[in-house]
Design an enzyme around this catalytic site. Structure first.
Site, PDB file in Angstrom:
ATOM      1  CB  SER A   1      41.700  91.819  27.128  1.00 40.93           C
ATOM      2  OG  SER A   1      40.751  91.854  28.166  1.00 40.93           O
TER       3      SER A   1
ATOM      4  CG  ASP B   1      34.418  91.849  23.842  1.00 40.35           C
ATOM      5  OD1 ASP B   1      34.206  91.238  24.903  1.00 40.35           O
ATOM      6  OD2 ASP B   1      35.536  92.279  23.518  1.00 40.35           O
TER       7      ASP B   1
ATOM      8  CG  HIS C   1      37.140  89.505  25.472  1.00 41.46           C
ATOM      9  ND1 HIS C   1      37.193  90.873  25.362  1.00 41.46           N
ATOM     10  CD2 HIS C   1      38.136  89.151  26.349  1.00 41.46           C
ATOM     11  CE1 HIS C   1      38.166  91.340  26.135  1.00 41.46           C
ATOM     12  NE2 HIS C   1      38.747  90.316  26.738  1.00 41.46           N
TER      13      HIS C   1
END
Length: 362
Positions: free
Chosen positions: A210, A297, A337
């Site tokens: 991320s 995601d 995610h």
């Protein structure tokens, strides 16, 4: 008798009516309170927040890094066993003047038999030929976040690799300094140099998740003119730019459709302190590259990973195909995610990637 009972019944009915009437009054009052509250909420969301983001760099930094936010129970970072990690060393690395970052070293499964030897120094703990993953976490929380710890376990137990995880400045037990893009990249450079004193660069795999993907790409850009580079860069759930990610992040749901969103929120967040422009930097990554992304995601859209891969391929056509790889995970597996560690395919994907680069490490 009958009249008396009827009288009492009438009294009961009157009491009930009286009670019902009493209940209606607060309802009317609550309506008069709700409307001002709604107006106040709209004013804060659509006026105060946009103006704060637009005018205050500190607000933008907090919005991007969320370093004071933790959605899980706080762990004692000096005791990795509280997170379910055995034989894990906790220590600090100096990354700047009066700045230090808290770090964990999780040894590979093959080293567990000797990791309990307290006489081993940090230098001796890396004396094998196993890969070393330098983990760069995303925003919010600490290195003890559940999904992060679960990935450490996969890498150390299934891939049989070392993991070095650390908290950037302003996170966890690291120095309480407001993080910026340059600051967290500098932390990464110094931790990488700390590793270089103990292992060869060809054993180091940088893994970013991320926000950590933006850190990783910026870090590799900084190393682009250096002769010493890590073995590879692995990007899990990467974004193209913070500006692009902000448009899809759940926290922007109240703002993304408002007029002047680009002017008041997106562009200011994309400034040099928090921009993390990976799409324009990816061509500077001169080591093997692996991108991992789940189709479902909900924080960073799947197409961000694909666009980064395509941008990288455009400038890496002369490199062997195994040095630039992309793996998409079907949305039906509900990995989202943060949960790629749950994929039973992940360990083999990583091991095959490592083997393609250097078979001596597998």
């Amino acid at each position: 008798m009958l009249r008396q009972r009827q009288g009492k019944s009438a009294e009961v009915v009157e009491e009930v009516k009286s009670t019902q009437g009493a209940k209606k009054k607060p309802t009317t009052q609550s309506k008069s309170i709700v409307i001002p509250l709604i107006l106040l909420f709209l004013f804060v969301v659509y006026v105060v927040i946009p103006l704060s983001v637009y005018s205050c760099p500190a607000v933008r930094r907090h919005a991007v890094f969320l370093n004071y936010v933790s959605l899980s129970r706080q762990k004692n970072l000096s005791l990795p066993t509280e997170s379910g990690l055995s034989c894990t060393r906790n220590f600090f690395i100096n990354t700047g003047e009066n700045i230090k970052v808290g770090a964990w070293h999780i040894p590979p499964k093959s080293a567990l038999s000797r990791c309990k030897d307290e006489s081993l120094t940090n230098s001796e703990a890396f004396k094998d030929l196993r890969p070393v993953f330098l983990y760069l976490h995303g925003n919010a929380g600490t290195r003890a976040g559940h999904h992060r710890v679960e990935l450490y376990k996969i890498l150390s137990e299934k891939v049989d690799a070392h993991v070095l995880a650390f908290d950037y400045r302003g996170f966890g037990d690291s120095s309480n300094v407001s993080p910026t893009e340059d600051g967290v990249v500098e932390d990464t450079v110094k931790v990488f140099n700390w590793l270089l004193e103990r292992v060869n660069a060809s054993r180091i795999f940088v893994w970013g998740h991320s926000l950590g993907t933006g850190v990783g790409v910026a870090f590799l850009e900084r190393l682009s003119k250096s002769l010493t580079k890590p073995a590879a860069l692995i990007l899990e759930a990467p974004f193209t730019r913070i500006i692009d990610a902000a448009k899809h992040h759940p926290l922007s749901i109240f703002h993304r459709y408002m007029p002047f969103f680009e002017t008041f929120i997106a562009k200011p967040i994309g400034d040099k302190e928090t921009g993390f422009n990976s799409i324009d930097r990816i061509h500077q990554v001169q080591c093997p590259l692996l991108i991992l992304h789940a189709e479902d995601d909900g924080f960073v859209p799947f197409d961000h990973g694909k666009r980064l891969y395509e941008a990288a391929m455009a400038t890496r056509k002369s490199l062997p195909s195994h040095e630039t790889q992309f793996f998409g995970f079907d949305g039906k597996f509900d990995l989202g995610h943060k949960n790629l560690y749950k994929s039973p395919d992940l360990p083999n994907i990583v091991k095959k990637f490592i083997k393609a680069i250097d078979s001596s490490l597998v």
